[in-house]
Design a protein around this motif. Sequence first.
Motif, short mmCIF file in Angstrom:
data_model
loop_
_atom_site.label_atom_id
_atom_site.label_comp_id
_atom_site.label_asym_id
_atom_site.label_seq_id
_atom_site.Cartn_x
_atom_site.Cartn_y
_atom_site.Cartn_z
N ALA A 34 45.98 37.97 76.68
CA ALA A 34 46.27 38.44 75.32
C ALA A 34 45.27 37.85 74.32
O ALA A 34 44.78 38.55 73.42
CB ALA A 34 47.70 38.06 74.94
N TYR A 35 44.96 36.57 74.48
CA TYR A 35 43.97 35.91 73.61
C TYR A 35 42.60 36.55 73.78
O TYR A 35 41.90 36.83 72.80
CB TYR A 35 43.92 34.42 73.98
N ALA A 39 51.54 36.24 67.62
CA ALA A 39 52.70 37.05 68.01
C ALA A 39 52.46 37.77 69.33
O ALA A 39 53.35 37.88 70.17
CB ALA A 39 53.03 38.04 66.90
N HIS A 40 51.25 38.29 69.52
CA HIS A 40 50.92 38.97 70.78
C HIS A 40 50.97 38.00 71.97
O HIS A 40 51.48 38.34 73.04
CB HIS A 40 49.53 39.60 70.70
N ILE A 41 50.43 36.81 71.78
CA ILE A 41 50.42 35.81 72.85
C ILE A 41 51.85 35.38 73.18
O ILE A 41 52.23 35.27 74.35
CB ILE A 41 49.54 34.61 72.45
N ALA A 42 52.66 35.18 72.13
CA ALA A 42 54.06 34.82 72.34
C ALA A 42 54.79 35.93 73.09
O ALA A 42 55.57 35.67 74.02
CB ALA A 42 54.74 34.57 71.00
N ALA A 71 51.89 42.10 81.24
CA ALA A 71 52.66 41.48 80.16
C ALA A 71 51.83 41.38 78.88
O ALA A 71 52.33 41.61 77.77
CB ALA A 71 53.12 40.08 80.58
N ALA A 72 50.55 41.05 79.03
CA ALA A 72 49.66 40.97 77.88
C ALA A 72 49.41 42.35 77.27
O ALA A 72 49.47 42.52 76.05
CB ALA A 72 48.35 40.31 78.28
N LEU A 73 49.13 43.33 78.12
CA LEU A 73 48.88 44.68 77.62
C LEU A 73 50.09 45.24 76.89
O LEU A 73 49.97 45.88 75.84
CB LEU A 73 48.48 45.60 78.78
N PHE A 74 51.27 45.01 77.47
CA PHE A 74 52.49 45.48 76.81
C PHE A 74 52.62 44.86 75.42
O PHE A 74 52.92 45.55 74.44
CB PHE A 74 53.71 45.10 77.65
#
Length: 435
Positions: A335-336, A343-346, A382-385
Amino acid sequence: MYTIKDILRIQVAPALGCTEPAAVALCTAAAKTLLSDGEPDSIELWLSPNIYKNAFAVAIPGTNGAKGIGLAAALGFYAGDPARKLEVLEPVNTESLAKAQTLVASGKVAVNLLEDRTGIYIRSTLKAGSNEAEAVIKGTHDNLIALKRNGQPVKDHPLLSLTVADKSEADQLEGFLRSRTLEQLLVLVEDMDDEDLQFVMRGVECNVKLAEHGLAFHDGLGVGGTLERLTREGLTCRDMIAEARILTSAASDARMAGVKLPAMSSAGSGNHGLTAVLPIWAVRTHLHHLTDKNVLKAIGLSHIVTAYIKAHTGRLSAVCGCSVAAGAGAAAGVAYLMGGNLAHIAGAIKNLLSDLAGVICDGAKASCSLKLATAAGTAVQAALFSLHGLAVGERDGIVALTPEQTTRNMGQISTKGMIETDRTILQIMIDKQFS
């Protein structure tokens, strides 16, 4: 206050082969330094359940796939170099393997299970003539806390770990990590200097070499090679998720088969290191306009998040740490890397934990590659979502409003809720041995 440099130094290190048999060998090799040269009359081991479980069925490096807790200890005696820590078995050769196998076959190596011990604990006692030597590892895989010769403590030995108030450096760091927020951890990444980036790159190189070996030779279960063949035959698509699964599982195939190449571990586990590093390295090939610095900083974040979650779940448990800890680390890193904000990383972390919280650890063995394939692919997903606005909400299961509370919930499941599950898993494994 700890820096990113401290976290990398304490949590990330090269390890040859699975860390549990390596720790058994390290403990025995350390005890051996207190004896003169010669043959042992006996080696006796006392192990916590999690060490026993993870050293039980995994191949030992340099042995052509041989397995066994007793064999790991015997190899530690005949060939182990304790100064190399978790690369202790690097000197193993054909001669030392033959000696170790003969010692085990003679019944001179005894393995005892300490059923009520938690976490990491290994005690190795060697007897040779009128002399006896003992070593104890506790807390982390290379944390040698005690040495005795003929019942008398040996102090100021160069192999002994430095401890403060009975806490290892890793214990103290874990306390610090548990007190941090994800935002505070993210700030640490921005302090990475050239030395840190070069160190992280060394880990990439180690882990990629394992993956290349797994793909070239179809080591172990051959999960990575099979996934690659499926894409080559057009049966699956080689997208970003598949790329991560192939590279990560191929490295695990090689490592679990005992290939004599080190992995760069994370939070005390080589497979954690593979999962924390390789999905991010795989993803980069599908993205444009990335610098090496961006990728290495993302991997640095992955190591931090892996260590953060392990600080809550414990080093060893009934929950697969490659899935919930290193998987979450990789999700955060992806995600990073793709430009996600806090918020995206969380969200990526919460998505991953919601998806893989139920994956059990049934010991280190060849089929760990299947779990690493799942963890790697799910981390990217999970990151893409999360980057596309999909994040599991706080009303769902163990997921809370924040990633910090979600991690604490995962820790409760691991350290309290799964105790009986862990005992049941180990009993099934022991029953299989004698059936």
